[in-house]
Motif scaffolding. Structure first.
Motif, short mmCIF file in Angstrom:
data_model
loop_
_atom_site.label_atom_id
_atom_site.label_comp_id
_atom_site.label_asym_id
_atom_site.label_seq_id
_atom_site.Cartn_x
_atom_site.Cartn_y
_atom_site.Cartn_z
N VAL A 731 0.85 -1.19 0.00
CA VAL A 731 0.00 0.00 0.00
C VAL A 731 0.89 1.24 0.00
O VAL A 731 1.87 1.31 0.75
N GLN A 732 0.52 2.23 -0.83
CA GLN A 732 1.22 3.52 -0.81
C GLN A 732 0.21 4.65 -0.84
O GLN A 732 -0.75 4.59 -1.60
N TYR A 733 0.44 5.64 -0.05
CA TYR A 733 -0.38 6.85 0.12
C TYR A 733 -1.68 6.51 0.86
O TYR A 733 -2.69 6.14 0.26
N VAL A 734 -1.64 6.66 2.17
CA VAL A 734 -2.81 6.40 3.01
C VAL A 734 -3.02 7.58 3.94
O VAL A 734 -2.11 8.00 4.65
N ILE A 735 -4.24 8.11 3.93
CA ILE A 735 -4.66 9.11 4.92
C ILE A 735 -5.66 8.45 5.85
O ILE A 735 -6.67 7.90 5.40
N VAL A 736 -5.38 8.51 7.15
CA VAL A 736 -6.35 8.12 8.17
C VAL A 736 -6.64 9.36 9.00
O VAL A 736 -5.73 10.00 9.54
N ASP A 737 -7.91 9.73 9.07
CA ASP A 737 -8.32 10.88 9.88
C ASP A 737 -9.46 10.40 10.76
O ASP A 737 -10.57 10.16 10.29
N GLN A 738 -9.18 10.25 12.05
CA GLN A 738 -10.19 9.75 12.96
C GLN A 738 -11.15 10.87 13.40
O GLN A 738 -10.76 12.04 13.50
N ALA A 739 -12.38 10.48 13.65
CA ALA A 739 -13.38 11.43 14.12
C ALA A 739 -13.34 11.48 15.65
O ALA A 739 -12.95 10.52 16.31
N ASP A 740 -13.75 12.61 16.20
CA ASP A 740 -13.87 12.69 17.65
C ASP A 740 -14.97 11.75 18.11
O ASP A 740 -16.04 11.64 17.50
N GLY A 741 -14.69 11.04 19.20
CA GLY A 741 -15.68 10.14 19.78
C GLY A 741 -15.79 8.80 19.09
O GLY A 741 -16.68 8.01 19.41
N ALA A 742 -14.92 8.51 18.13
CA ALA A 742 -14.97 7.23 17.42
C ALA A 742 -13.58 6.85 16.97
O ALA A 742 -12.70 7.69 16.84
N GLY A 743 -13.38 5.57 16.75
CA GLY A 743 -12.11 5.11 16.20
C GLY A 743 -11.24 4.42 17.21
O GLY A 743 -11.16 4.81 18.37
N ASP A 744 -10.57 3.36 16.76
CA ASP A 744 -9.64 2.63 17.62
C ASP A 744 -8.23 2.79 17.06
O ASP A 744 -7.57 3.78 17.37
N ARG A 745 -7.80 1.93 16.19
CA ARG A 745 -6.43 2.00 15.67
C ARG A 745 -6.43 2.47 14.21
O ARG A 745 -7.34 2.15 13.46
N ALA A 746 -5.38 3.19 13.83
CA ALA A 746 -5.18 3.48 12.41
C ALA A 746 -4.81 2.19 11.69
O ALA A 746 -5.32 1.90 10.61
N ILE A 747 -3.89 1.40 12.28
CA ILE A 747 -3.55 0.07 11.78
C ILE A 747 -3.71 -0.93 12.90
O ILE A 747 -3.23 -0.71 14.02
N GLU A 748 -4.41 -2.02 12.61
CA GLU A 748 -4.37 -3.20 13.47
C GLU A 748 -3.94 -4.35 12.59
O GLU A 748 -4.69 -4.82 11.73
N GLY A 749 -2.69 -4.78 12.75
CA GLY A 749 -2.12 -5.79 11.87
C GLY A 749 -1.87 -7.10 12.58
O GLY A 749 -1.13 -7.16 13.57
N ASP A 750 -2.52 -8.18 12.09
CA ASP A 750 -2.38 -9.53 12.66
C ASP A 750 -1.84 -10.49 11.61
O ASP A 750 -1.96 -10.26 10.41
N ASN A 751 -1.26 -11.58 12.14
CA ASN A 751 -1.11 -12.74 11.29
C ASN A 751 -2.38 -13.58 11.45
O ASN A 751 -3.28 -13.52 10.63
N ARG A 752 -2.51 -14.28 12.60
CA ARG A 752 -3.77 -14.96 12.92
C ARG A 752 -3.84 -15.09 14.43
O ARG A 752 -2.94 -15.64 15.07
N SER A 753 -4.89 -14.54 15.01
CA SER A 753 -4.98 -14.48 16.47
C SER A 753 -5.06 -15.86 17.10
O SER A 753 -4.52 -16.10 18.19
N SER A 754 -5.72 -16.81 16.42
CA SER A 754 -5.88 -18.14 17.00
C SER A 754 -4.62 -18.98 16.90
O SER A 754 -4.46 -19.96 17.62
N ASN A 755 -3.73 -18.63 15.98
CA ASN A 755 -2.48 -19.36 15.81
C ASN A 755 -1.49 -18.42 15.16
O ASN A 755 -1.48 -18.26 13.94
N ASN A 756 -0.64 -17.79 15.98
CA ASN A 756 0.25 -16.73 15.48
C ASN A 756 1.27 -17.21 14.44
O ASN A 756 1.79 -16.40 13.68
N GLY A 757 1.51 -18.52 14.40
CA GLY A 757 2.56 -19.03 13.51
C GLY A 757 2.08 -19.54 12.18
O GLY A 757 2.88 -20.08 11.40
#
Length: 915
Positions: A731-757
């Motif tokens: 990915v290239q060129y990303v704008i994230v603009d969170q609103a007041d009162g909403a939003g968690d992470r700009a990026i939440e990056g996982d492999n796999r929560s149930s099995n990290n490997g």
């Protein structure tokens, strides 16, 4: 001039019939002749036959050299001026009359008396039967000078009577044949030398001799001319083309011509040197543009649109089939063309029989056989030597380059694919004909030949032309009329908004659908495009159908409830072809009807889900191997299966597309994202996309390999950019603009929560981001669950928790091993720039920052809410050349998504972004 739509209305009234060829916009033709009187049949008058009467003879009567005649076709009597035999005196027709051809009408005598036929703008000429056609003999001339508003029309009597089927009728009369004295190479006298005065040939349909030694020969002027429903098939070997240019010279003027629904070829050039510009070929039964016998002319600005169930090649180019080496060799220049294939087993371009030539600046899409095919050893030799060349082509076909006829010593596919600026991908044509982002990105080639323009773009139309303003507007037939009925595959709801009908999509759609911006479209329930073909591209599930959903620029698609959403099934495609000035808008009913709270509305409908066949790592079959064909998974919201073994799978494209107010929360574990890319492959093109005010994540990548450029995520309720299941895109060129009162992470990056490997492991590369937090307890970047990642050239600021956080022991291991990289990242202005929650990630964060280059975690930033232009602090950070990391990325010398105040890529097509 008399308006044909009025004529149809009068005919229907007079005859008491609902004429299928009348009505709507598909049958109206400009240039209808004047002086038309329609008399309803009466017992004591009218035509005396009980038929409807159409009088095409004006008050002054028929011209000298023509004869008034009443011609009966079906229940209609047509009164016209008839032309027959050989015309040996100059003849000027009148726009007040309509003219019938009877038999083969010759203008002038070959080797005898020459004549000129002059046809003024708005004149209509028709053939009564297949044996009726017009021939211009060598030495004589045809001057058919129409205009933008009043073209000259050559057509069939059925068209005059209003009984023609404009989609399926062909071969109702002969056509137009022009014989000249320019050089050819196929001589009836076997002792003659090609190109000499004695090298001549007999034309098809007993149309006389052509050919000679005068390359600049002048056969007259053709301008703003329509030829419709012609091409009588005399026999299997002798068929009439819409216009046959037989030995026609370069002194002939030829521009703005259309051939519609010809039974044989649209135009065919038999030798000669004539050049034709602004050519429209629609619904042709065989080849649209054909050449042979040593044609050395050319054509610029050519549109080919094949009709349903008809059509062979867009181009069939020969030198001479009986002797490939005859001279002069066919060597035309074809530049600036758009070829649109149909549903027959057709090809875009077939060059063969030893032809040479340059074919440049073209768009070839939708052909079911091949986009480009080079046949026969002699032609392959020309391609190898450069005598036949291609450049600046955009190809989007079932098989873009035919390779079945390669010789052992020459690889056709490699040669054409490696030609300058030849691009294969998903087309983004707007309103069917006009270049979108994909076509505009192809570098054009200068024709470098006198008489040809250096247009600076590929295709028949420029980026500034639209369906309402273009060179083909006004004088052509059946191209740009606004439809009055909902497109096939949709149904009218009976409602209107903003002056446009609302058409609905529902259920599973198994045939191609094109949504044009003459209507507004409503999703009702879960709408599936195509049936799931499975994860194996080589062996799709039998008995199931795929489909392509094409959405034209400026089109709005909306939904009313959280259970309404759009799913693209495995093996099917979406072609969302927005432009900067006319983006695609997928949104809520409230926005369409003007009742939306644009600052706070979320979860008003489902969203967009794309299922692909690219590798994932979380398999519902526990025995399957991650990344293999058998590793598949069920998507959220009962959206079907995704995953497979094709990393280069193609699910279509999203260009200038906005998804707003979506993301229904089905339950605590099943939530819909704005756009869910589920196992989507790298051949899918995503550029200029916004998700606004989604209640769950903005975009989430569930495995796959899809890449993205120019992404805007605003007001997202949960994570803005999320990945899991082994995503390995860029990915290239990303704008994230969170609103007041909403939003968690700009990026939440996982492999796999149930099995990290699990493998293949998530491993995206992301560059040039500007992340601006809101007032909730949010974090800029969270990497966890064993993911890998490489982040470059970013600005992260304004987050109330932390700017950067590595979670989980497995992720810390990956980071410490160098499989998480940060370079030229400015993480400042957050409550905590680096997370310190006491887990193994704290040390890993420090390791990653120290291992990278040009990372900044102290100081200040000028970036704030809705102000993305960097100031002095950001400009002081040294950027990383990401193009050296991967050629997908543009080379940049700045951090953040925006270079400076002149960099406005995010403006004009987005919602609630500072303008």
């Amino acid at each position: 001039m008399f308006n044909s739509s009025l004529k149809c209305a009068l005919l229907a009234t007079a005859a008491g019939l609902a004429l299928s060829a009348c009505g709507g916009s598909t049958t109206s033709s400009p240039g209808q002749t004047g002086g038309v009187i329609i008399n309803p049949p009466t017992s004591g008058g009218g035509s005396g036959s009980g038929n409807t009467e159409i009088n095409l003879v004006g008050a002054a009567g028929c011209d000298t050299g023509t004869t008034q005649e009443t011609i009966t076709t079906g229940n209609t009597d047509v009164i016209a001026c008839t032309i027959t035999g050989t015309v040996t005196e100059n003849l000027t027709l009148s726009a007040d009359n309509g003219y019938a051809l009877e038999g083969a009408v010759f203008i002038g005598e070959d080797g005898g008396r020459n004549a000129t036929l002059t046809i003024p703008a708005g004149t209509q000429i028709f053939g009564k039967a297949g044996e009726d056609y017009l021939v211009v003999s060598r030495g004589s001339r045809l001057n058919a000078r129409g205009s933008v508003t009043e073209p000259v029309i050559m057509t069939s009597i059925q068209d005059i009577a209003g009984t023609v089927d404009p989609v399926n009728d062909r071969g109702q009369w002969g056509g137009l044949i022009i014989n000249g004295s320019a050089p050819i190479n196929d001589c009836i006298d076997g002792t003659a030398i090609g190109g000499s005065a004695t090298c001549e040939k007999s034309g098809e349909g007993s149309s006389g001799l052509f050919g000679g030694a005068n390359p600049s020969d002048n056969s007259g002027t053709l301008q703003y001319l329509q030829v419709k429903y012609a091409g009588n098939l005399i026999n299997d070997e002798d068929e009439l083309n819409g216009i046959a240019f037989q030995g026609v010279g370069s002194g002939t003027t030829c521009d703005h011509i259309q051939i519609h629904n010809n039974a044989d070829d649209g135009v065919e050039f038999f030798g000669g040197s004539v050049v034709c510009d602004y050519v429209v070929l629609t619904g042709i039964g065989d080849d649209s543009l054909d050449w042979t016998d040593g044609w050395v002319g050319g054509a610029q600005y050519v549109l080919v649109k094949q009709g349903p169930g008809a059509g062979d090649r867009g181009i069939e180019g020969d030198n001479r089939s009986s002797n490939n080496s005859l001279t002069p060799t066919s060597d035309p220049l074809i530049s600036n063309f758009t070829f649109l294939g149909g549903d027959s087993g057709d090809s875009g371009i077939v060059v063969r029989a030893g032809t040479e030539g340059r074919i440049i600046n073209g768009v070839i899409v939708g052909f079911q056989d091949a986009g480009v095919d080079v046949d026969e050893e002699s032609t392959l030799n020309n391609l190898s030597s450069g005598e036949l060349s291609f450049a600046s082509l955009f190809l989007d076909n079932n098989d873009n380059i035919e390779s079945g006829d390669d010789t052992p010593a020459f690889d056709t596919e490699t040669a054409i694919a490696g030609s300058p600026n030849v691009v294969q991908g998903n087309n983004s044509l707007a309103d069917e004909f006009f270049p979108g982002a994909a076509e505009q990105a192809v570098t054009a080639t200068d024709p470098m030949l006198a008489g040809f323009e250096n247009a600076g773009y590929i295709g028949a139309f420029s980026a500034t032309e639209t369906k309402d303003s273009n060179w083909a507007q006004g004088w052509t037939f059946g191209l740009f009329e606004s439809p009055t009925e909902c497109p096939a595959g949709t149904l009218s709801t009976g409602d209107v908004v903003g002056g446009k009908q609302i058409c609905s999509l529902t259920g599973t759609i198994t045939a191609n659908v094109r949504l044009n911006n003459n209507f507004v479209y409503q999703l009702e329930g879960a709408v599936f495009i195509g049936e799931d073909l499975g994860g194996d591209t080589a062996n799709p599930i039998a008995g199931r159908s795929s489909a392509i959903l094409t959405i034209d620029a400026g089109t709005t698609v909306f939904a009313a409830t959280g259970t309404d959403y759009l799913v693209i099934s495995r093996g099917s495609q979406i072609r969302s072809n927005g432009t900067r000035t006319a983006p695609i808008n997928m949104t809520s009913r409230d926005e369409v009807f003007g009742t939306a709270d644009t600052a706070n509305d979320r979860g008003k409908w489902g969203g967009l889900i794309i299922n692909g066949r690219a590798p994932i790592n979380d398999c519902i079959d526990g025995t399957a191997t991650g990344g293999a064909v058998g590793c598949e998974k069920s998507g959220e919201g009962s959206s079907g299966l995704f995953g497979g073994g094709a990393s280069d799978d193609n699910s279509g494209n999203l260009f200038y597309t906005r998804v707003s107010f979506a993301g229904n929360l089905i339950n605590d574990e099943d939530e819909l994202n704005g756009i869910a890319f589920q196992g989507v492959g790298s051949a899918t093109q995503v550029d200029y996309v916004q998700v606004h005010n989604n209640v769950d994540d903005g975009v989430e990548f569930f495995g796959g390999t899809v890449n993205v450029k120019h992404l805007v995520l605003t007001g997202i309720g949960d994570d803005s950019l999320d990945w899991t299941d082994g995503w390995a895109g860029k990915v290239q060129y990303v704008i994230v603009d969170q609103a007041d009162g909403a939003g968690d992470r700009a990026i939440e990056g996982d492999n796999r929560s149930s099995n990290n490997g699990l493998t293949p492991r998530s491993n995206p590369i992301i560059s040039n981001v500007t992340f601006v937090g809101g007032d909730s307890g949010d974090t800029g970047i969270v990497l966890r669950a064993g993911t890998n990642a490489a982040l470059y050239n970013g600005i992260v600021t304004g987050f109330q928790d932390a700017g950067f956080d590595i979670d989980d022991a497995a992720t810390a291991v990956e980071a410490t091993a160098g499989r998480i990289q940060l370079n030229s990242m400015m993480i400042v202005g957050n409550v905590a720039n680096l997370e310190t929650d006491g887990d193994a990630g704290d040390a890993a964060q420090a390791t990653v920052l120290a291992a990278g280059s040009n990372n900044v975690t102290v100081g200040s930033t000028t970036i704030a809410d809705e102000t993305y232009v960097p100031g002095a602090p950001e400009q002081a950070v040294t950027a990383t050349n990401v193009n050296a990391v991967d050629p997908f990325f543009d080379a940049v010398t700045y951090i953040g998504a925006v270079e400076d105040a002149n960099d406005t890529w995010y403006q004009g097509w987005t919602l609630l972004v500072d303008q």
